[in-house]
Design a protein around this motif. Structure first.
Motif, short mmCIF file in Angstrom:
data_model
loop_
_atom_site.label_atom_id
_atom_site.label_comp_id
_atom_site.label_asym_id
_atom_site.label_seq_id
_atom_site.Cartn_x
_atom_site.Cartn_y
_atom_site.Cartn_z
N UNK A 152 0.81 -1.23 0.00
CA UNK A 152 0.00 0.00 0.00
C UNK A 152 0.84 1.27 0.00
N UNK A 153 2.11 1.15 -0.34
CA UNK A 153 3.03 2.29 -0.32
C UNK A 153 2.47 3.50 -1.08
N UNK A 154 1.79 3.25 -2.17
CA UNK A 154 1.24 4.32 -3.02
C UNK A 154 0.28 5.24 -2.24
N UNK A 155 -0.40 4.72 -1.22
CA UNK A 155 -1.43 5.46 -0.51
C UNK A 155 -0.93 6.10 0.79
N UNK A 156 0.29 5.79 1.20
CA UNK A 156 0.83 6.31 2.44
C UNK A 156 1.32 7.74 2.26
N UNK A 157 0.96 8.60 3.20
CA UNK A 157 1.41 9.98 3.19
C UNK A 157 2.81 10.00 3.78
N UNK A 158 3.78 10.39 2.96
CA UNK A 158 5.18 10.36 3.34
C UNK A 158 5.45 11.27 4.54
N UNK A 159 6.21 10.74 5.49
CA UNK A 159 6.58 11.53 6.66
C UNK A 159 5.50 11.65 7.71
#
Length: 80
Positions: free
Chosen positions: A69-76
């Motif tokens: 689900x990396x695409x949907x994670x808000x970075x930081x």
């Protein structure tokens, strides 16, 4: 695993749900401000959570599914 996510529109919701539906273990969408939790493996739950919680949407999973689900994670925004 606990991360902030963002689901914008039906294509994000459908794509996210397809990624998590067959994963083992507990996967929930969480709104920490209201202390609400719903099953992320349910399309209807994903749809309602994304439309109602907006920017206060987090995923809580007992297994590490970051790669899926990396695409949907808000970075930081790892608030775990």
């Amino acid at each position: 695993m606990y991360n902030k996510i963002m689901l914008i529109g039906l294509s994000d919701i459908e794509g996210f749900n397809r990624k998590v539906i067959n994963e083992d273990g507990r996967i929930e969408l969480v709104n920490p401000k209201r202390n609400f939790r719903v099953d992320a493996k349910s399309y209807l739950s994903c749809l309602l959570a994304a439309s109602e919680w907006g920017e206060d949407l987090y995923i809580d999973s007992e297994n590490d599914i970051y790669d899926k689900i990396e695409r949907y994670i808000v970075i930081g925004a790892n608030d775990g």
